[in-house]
Design an enzyme around this catalytic site. Structure first.
Site, short mmCIF file in Angstrom:
data_model
loop_
_atom_site.label_atom_id
_atom_site.label_comp_id
_atom_site.label_asym_id
_atom_site.label_seq_id
_atom_site.Cartn_x
_atom_site.Cartn_y
_atom_site.Cartn_z
N GLN A 144 0.85 -1.20 0.00
CA GLN A 144 0.00 0.00 0.00
C GLN A 144 0.88 1.24 0.00
OE1 GLN A 144 -3.63 -0.36 1.03
NE2 GLN A 144 -3.91 1.72 0.38
N PHE A 145 1.32 1.69 -1.18
CA PHE A 145 2.20 2.85 -1.27
C PHE A 145 1.53 4.11 -0.75
CE2 PHE A 145 -0.08 3.59 -5.18
CZ PHE A 145 -0.06 4.98 -5.35
N THR A 146 0.20 4.15 -0.74
CA THR A 146 -0.51 5.36 -0.31
C THR A 146 -0.32 5.67 1.17
OG1 THR A 146 -2.57 4.14 0.03
CG2 THR A 146 -2.23 5.13 -2.14
#
Length: 141
Positions: free
Chosen positions: A74-76
């Site tokens: 989850q890069f966010t």
């Protein structure tokens, strides 16, 4: 490295209508973000923390009750919203750096004897879970 770990009774990840990872018993759903400065040493520390974190029922951990983990990249989690209305992603590691480190966390967990399911790196994923509690914590290393 940053993770959001939710205690769940079940969770799954679907890509293009196909379930690619699932846990069907109580455990942890882990959303994992990789920072631009992260390395393999941090992956080992994160894996240990996730495996030994005493957040399951009766203050147990995945390690003590052999509970599964579902790990989803989850890069966010490194979205910066301090300025303006559009998040900046400059603190999130680029995919060619992040993917091997997500894989390293998963490998470290499996090396510790954990049962680990995963999402699919870089794919548009539908994540479904039944939170238990709800009980959710943020972990940073």
């Amino acid at each position: 490295m940053r993770a959001v770990a939710a205690r769940v009774t079940r969770a799954d990840v679907t890509v293009d209508g196909e379930v690619v990872g699932a846990i069907d018993e109580p455990g942890l759903l882990v959303l994992l973000g990789i920072h631009v400065g992260d390395d393999a040493a941090k992956a080992a520390v994160m894996a240990r923390k996730l495996h030994e974190l005493r957040v399951l029922r009766d203050e147990e951990s995945c390690a003590t009750v052999n509970a599964p983990l579902l790990v989803v990249s989850q890069f966010t989690l490194y979205g910066d919203t301090k300025k303006g209305r559009r998040p900046s992603w400059t603190q999130a590691a680029r995919p060619e750096v992040a993917e091997p480190l997500v894989d390293a966390v998963v490998a470290e967990l499996r090396g510790r004897g954990a049962t680990v399911a995963t999402g699919r790196f870089g794919a548009m994923m539908a994540v479904s879970s039944v939170n238990d509690g709800p009980f959710t914590v943020l972990i940073e290393v």
